[in-house]
Design a protein around this motif. Structure first.
Motif, PDB file in Angstrom:
ATOM      1  N   ARG A   1     -22.233  80.419  -3.864  1.00 48.97           N
ATOM      2  CA  ARG A   1     -22.005  81.830  -4.205  1.00 48.97           C
ATOM      3  C   ARG A   1     -20.933  82.463  -3.311  1.00 48.97           C
ATOM      4  N   VAL A   2     -20.984  82.192  -2.000  1.00 45.56           N
ATOM      5  CA  VAL A   2     -19.976  82.801  -1.122  1.00 45.56           C
ATOM      6  C   VAL A   2     -18.611  82.162  -1.344  1.00 45.56           C
ATOM      7  N   LEU A   3     -18.583  80.873  -1.683  1.00 45.72           N
ATOM      8  CA  LEU A   3     -17.294  80.232  -1.986  1.00 45.72           C
ATOM      9  C   LEU A   3     -16.662  80.865  -3.225  1.00 45.72           C
ATOM     10  N   ARG A   4     -17.469  81.131  -4.236  1.00 44.13           N
ATOM     11  CA  ARG A   4     -16.931  81.777  -5.438  1.00 44.13           C
ATOM     12  C   ARG A   4     -16.471  83.193  -5.126  1.00 44.13           C
ATOM     13  N   ALA A   5     -17.223  83.895  -4.278  1.00 41.45           N
ATOM     14  CA  ALA A   5     -16.826  85.255  -3.915  1.00 41.45           C
ATOM     15  C   ALA A   5     -15.509  85.270  -3.153  1.00 41.45           C
ATOM     16  N   ALA A   6     -15.176  84.161  -2.504  1.00 45.15           N
ATOM     17  CA  ALA A   6     -13.907  84.061  -1.786  1.00 45.15           C
ATOM     18  C   ALA A   6     -12.787  83.545  -2.679  1.00 45.15           C
ATOM     19  N   GLY A   7     -13.068  83.386  -3.968  1.00 45.12           N
ATOM     20  CA  GLY A   7     -12.014  83.058  -4.920  1.00 45.12           C
ATOM     21  C   GLY A   7     -11.940  81.608  -5.331  1.00 45.12           C
ATOM     22  N   ALA A   8     -12.792  80.737  -4.784  1.00 48.88           N
ATOM     23  CA  ALA A   8     -12.728  79.319  -5.116  1.00 48.88           C
ATOM     24  C   ALA A   8     -13.383  79.043  -6.471  1.00 48.88           C
TER      25      ALA A   8
ATOM     26  N   VAL B   1     -17.898  88.102   4.089  1.00 48.38           N
ATOM     27  CA  VAL B   1     -17.989  87.177   2.958  1.00 48.38           C
ATOM     28  C   VAL B   1     -16.944  86.075   3.097  1.00 48.38           C
ATOM     29  N   ALA B   2     -15.714  86.460   3.432  1.00 47.09           N
ATOM     30  CA  ALA B   2     -14.648  85.458   3.585  1.00 47.09           C
ATOM     31  C   ALA B   2     -14.985  84.482   4.710  1.00 47.09           C
ATOM     32  N   GLN B   3     -15.527  84.996   5.796  1.00 38.57           N
ATOM     33  CA  GLN B   3     -15.893  84.146   6.928  1.00 38.57           C
ATOM     34  C   GLN B   3     -17.054  83.223   6.563  1.00 38.57           C
ATOM     35  N   ALA B   4     -18.048  83.744   5.854  1.00 41.89           N
ATOM     36  CA  ALA B   4     -19.180  82.924   5.432  1.00 41.89           C
ATOM     37  C   ALA B   4     -18.724  81.787   4.531  1.00 41.89           C
ATOM     38  N   ALA B   5     -17.753  82.071   3.672  1.00 44.28           N
ATOM     39  CA  ALA B   5     -17.227  81.035   2.777  1.00 44.28           C
ATOM     40  C   ALA B   5     -16.425  79.997   3.548  1.00 44.28           C
TER      41      ALA B   5
END
Length: 557
Positions: free
Chosen positions: A157-164, A484-488
């Motif tokens: 979920r966090v990876l998708r939120a970072a645009g991946a 969020v970006a850091q978590a991803a």
């Protein structure tokens, strides 16, 4: 003003300082980009809203004293719209304070962005395959799988939120001796015989046997070999369906389910994916023959020994299927592969990285192996069906999906975890998930009561948000995209959990100090309307953060 706006303003000032020195004849190599101009929230609020160490980072190539450069940049920032003050501290830190209107404008930005607030493009263009859980389809999911499910899904979920672009993948280990043992165990139960030596125990095997007989009433009349095959295949289908259902109930969805059997299946020319993988690795120059066996020279890439991929008797090892599976992921367009494995899989780290290198990939860039540590729950009873494990379904029925998911995602994957179920069942502030969900429910209650009292968002005067609790709350809200970006980037969704707990605390303090609804017969003012924007913005961020962890955001509690 958002942190991104402030970073760009600071970057422009740095670039202008460089150009002035170049115009004066200085030779300066300057390749700093705007995204490298980072901001941090000061630990002490009296130091301002944001701080930057950019002057100390670039002073040397500019031939300047860091504090002198910081002074120059601070003077420039003081003239930027929305910046109330910029002061130099220590050897060259810049402490920045926004004016109330610029800081408060964030509330409208968040409300208008809605679910998209916090999403970034830091990983845009990345295609990531995320494999997790991948339990053998020979029994129910247990407490360990529960942790990997919660963590893996939150990481996705966090990876998708970072645009991946991310595909959640489950690798079904449905080939090998364990499947035969599973079939033998079910068939023995169907016959009323004891569990075979080294077979699978537990009442769930007996339950499967009953269901197998319901689907194939003539099972016991079949030839032994046919009966074993039939029992194994029907039980496999039933058990895999249970695993899928358990995960969906746990709010964990997989985009791809890959069967190991398919990797061994022959095509029309008699070649399997495993056969093709061996030849592809050979073409890379890392496969050799020795003692009638086929080996991969994984020591070239840091493995402690070379690995047999096919034995002298022609039988492939598990490593062969791993190789075929890894190559298949790349063939499907995933340049980056993440594996989340259990605590007993440390030996796989070097093996998988060596495999990536043998396949022609960069082991440091194209593959990532995360090892999750064990989890225990005080007082949890062993499964009545499985006998020797704590099942996901039992845990979910006992503690609830939200409490389980939040708690399991709240800690780093590499830390052992002991959960106190009594705390998770409390409806008090000592329970982190209750604390955050209650904060969200409170924002919803405030919005409902505001509507009933005639307070709406028809006006927005951000300059009115000047109370100290409002400044602190807005400062925290600005942090969400960075968190969020850091978590991803770090694959650490627990950072989101800890952030929304802090945000919930700041909201509760604001709620105690600042009214959205007028007292008594006092008239509704723009301050009340503007505070409703801030209330709703906080609710949105809490909701977005909980969603990244796969946890619900109730409107009433």
């Amino acid at each position: 003003m958002t942190p991104a706006d402030l970073s760009h303003a600071l970057f422009d000032l740095v670039a202008a300082a460089v150009e002035r020195r170049r115009a004066a004849g200085d030779e300066i190599a300057f390749d700093l980009s705007p995204d490298q101009v980072t901001l941090e929230r000061p630990k002490q609020r009296e130091h301002g809203d944001w701080a930057s160490n950019i002057a100390m980072r670039i002073a040397k190539p500019l031939g300047l004293n860091p504090r002198e450069l910081a002074t120059e940049l601070a003077a420039g920032l003081s003239g930027v719209d929305g910046v109330a003050s910029a002061e130099v501290a220590g050897p060259g830190f810049i402490n920045i304070r926004l004016d109330a209107a610029a800081a408060g404008e964030l509330a409208r930005t968040i409300v208008e962005a809605g679910e998209a607030f916090g999403h970034t493009t830091t990983l845009a263009g990345r295609r990531i395959n995320l494999e997790f859980v991948s339990a053998n389809p020979t029994g129910p999911l247990h407490i360990g799988h529960t942790r990997w499910a919660a963590l893996g899904d939150a990481i996705g979920r966090v990876l998708r939120a970072a645009g991946a672009h991310v595909a959640n993948e489950y690798y079904i280990n449905d080939a090998g001796n364990q499947m035969d043992t599973f079939g033998e165990s079910v068939l023995a139960a169907a016959k009323g015989e004891p569990t075979p030596e080294n077979g699978y125990p537990g009442r769930y095997i007996a339950d499967l046997a009953v269901r197998v007989l319901e689907r194939e009433p003539n099972l016991l009349a079949l030839d032994d070999e046919v009966a074993l095959h039939t029992a194994r295949e029907i039980a496999y289908d039933l058990q895999l369906a249970e695993i899928r259902a358990s995960l969906e109930r746990f709010n964990v969805h997989f985009d791809v389910w890959t069967s190991e059997r398919l990797l061994h299946a022959k095509d029309d020319e008699g070649v399997s994916a495993v056969d093709a993988a061996v030849e592809r690795l050979r073409a890379q120059g890392h496969v050799y023959d020795h003692d009638d066996a086929i080996w991969v020279r994984t020591t070239d890439f840091g493995d402690d020994k070379d690995r047999v991929i096919r034995r002298g008797n022609g039988v492939y090892t598990y490593f062969a299927a791993d190789a075929a599976y890894y190559l298949d992921k790349g063939d499907r367009g995933f340049e980056h592969k993440i594996y989340l494995l259990g605590a007993d899989h440390h030996g796989y780290v070097h093996r998988l990285k060596a495999l990536a290198g043998a396949a022609g990939d960069d082991p440091q860039r194209d593959i990532e192996v995360l090892i999750g540590q064990l989890v225990s729950i005080n007082g949890a009873k062993l499964s009545k069906r499985a006998g020797n494990i704590v099942e996901l379904d039992d845990l979910q029925a006992w503690l609830g999906t939200d409490a389980l998911r939040y708690t399991l995602a709240r800690y780093p994957a590499d830390s052992p975890l002991a959960i106190d179920p009594e705390q998770l069942r409390k409806r008090t502030n000592d329970n982190p998930v209750f604390y955050v969900q209650y904060a969200h429910a409170r924002t919803s209650a405030v919005a409902r009561n505001a509507l009933a009292s005639g307070v709406d968002r028809s006006e927005f005067a951000p300059g009115l948000l000047d109370h100290e609790t409002e400044s602190a709350l807005l400062g925290a809200l600005q942090e969400f995209p960075r968190i969020v970006a850091q978590a991803a980037e770090l694959r650490e969704p627990h950072r989101v959990a800890r952030y929304i707990e802090e945000l919930a605390g700041l909201y509760h303090r604001w709620y105690d100090s600042c009214r959205v609804i007028p007292l008594g017969d006092d008239p509704v003012t723009d301050l009340h309307r503007t505070r409703l924007w801030l209330n709703d913005a906080t609710g949105q961020v809490l909701r977005n953060g909980l969603d990244l962890l796969g946890v619900s955001a109730p409107e009433r509690m």
